[in-house]
Write a protein that holds these residues in place. Structure first.
Motif: not given
Length: 315
Positions: A191-195, A47-50, A184-189, A248-254
């Protein structure tokens, strides 16, 4: 049959106030609450990444608040043309973005990926050259096509040079901006996967960097023949590319899988921005023959670069 509904808390002595609503643990068992907390923590990065990716992409409409309605107008003092000043700011902003943001980030990613110093610089340099040459070739092909079309129109019509066509520069800028938003989308997602805190800080830093950059992009679109509404719609379209990057980042999970690819994307984007700034926009600005206008354009160019330098040093 026993009533399973929760009991309302009794009002305090001498008070008629009833707490509303009652604490939800009356309805949910402890294991249910833990499941909800786990579910919320699992989907929070999504949610936060989107939301953050859309916010970063929609920074492209912020220039509507700063640019005058009639961008062909002149300033009230000195009769300076507004659009060349905005384009000068765009050139300075693009140069600052390339040398103070995109290239350092690309070099850093290449070094973190295990490449040696010389190898990292060479990789990024080749990507920059590729971006420059690809944009030059596209612009040459588009210019040839537009010249042929104009010749055909002149042979079949008696007059009227304005047919609403848009310069290829605007579309090239949209392509480069879309690629930039994707990273930017890659970086944002990521970073939210970190914390959550890391995601907020990353989003804020990108937004601070994007607003002055988007003002320049908007000016380039206006210069290329886009109306304000058409430029706004185009910026909306590039915002969706940033959303794609986040997904893309969220679906790949990393982000590790995309780390090596981002180096080439950033270098290519830097080359595209260099071509737009130095090959497409700047030569027209150098044709200015009014000393006052030329000095004002130089100051706007320096201000654009200084703005990006300030953002790079503070973020």
């Amino acid at each position: 049959m026993q009533n399973s509904s929760p009991e309302w808390p009794a009002p305090a002595m001498g008070s008629s106030v009833v707490v509303w609503p009652p604490w939800p643990s009356k309805w949910l068992e402890e294991d249910h609450l833990e499941a909800l907390v786990l579910l919320a923590s699992e989907y929070q990065p999504w949610v936060c990444s989107v939301v953050a990716a859309l916010a970063v992409g929609l920074a492209g409409v912020v220039p509507l608040l700063f640019l005058p309605t009639d961008h062909q107008a002149k300033t009230s003092s000195g009769g300076l043309s507004v659009l060349p000043l905005l384009l000068s700011f765009a050139v300075g902003g693009l140069l600052g973005d390339v040398f103070l943001h995109l290239l350092p980030e690309a070099w850093s990613m290449a070094l973190e990926g295990g490449a040696g110093t010389h190898e990292a610089f060479t990789q990024v340099g080749l990507c920059v050259l590729a971006g420059i040459f690809v944009f030059i070739v596209v612009e040459m092909l588009a210019s040839h096509d537009s010249s042929s079309t104009a010749l055909h129109n002149n042979n079949n019509t008696k007059g009227g040079s304005g047919d609403g066509r848009k310069e290829v520069t605007g579309y090239l800028n949209l392509v480069a901006n879309g690629i930039d938003n994707f990273t930017h989308g890659l970086a944002v997602a990521g970073s939210f996967m970190v914390s959550y805190k890391t995601g907020l800080l990353t989003t804020a830093a990108i937004l601070i960097h994007e607003v002055p950059h988007e003002i320049g992009d908007f000016a380039i679109l206006l210069k290329s023949g886009f109306s304000r509404w058409e430029a706004t719609k185009a910026q909306f379209y590039t915002a969706t590319v940033g959303l794609v990057g986040a997904l893309v980042t969220l679906f790949l999970g990393t982000t590790e899988i995309l780390g090596g690819v981002q180096v080439y994307i950033l270098g290519f984007t830097a080359g595209g921005f260099l071509n737009i700034a130095l090959v497409t926009v700047l030569p027209d600005l150098l044709q200015e023959d009014r000393p006052a206008q030329s000095c004002a354009q130089l100051l706007c160019l320096l201000f654009g670069t200084l703005t990006m330098a300030t953002v790079a040093l503070t973020c």
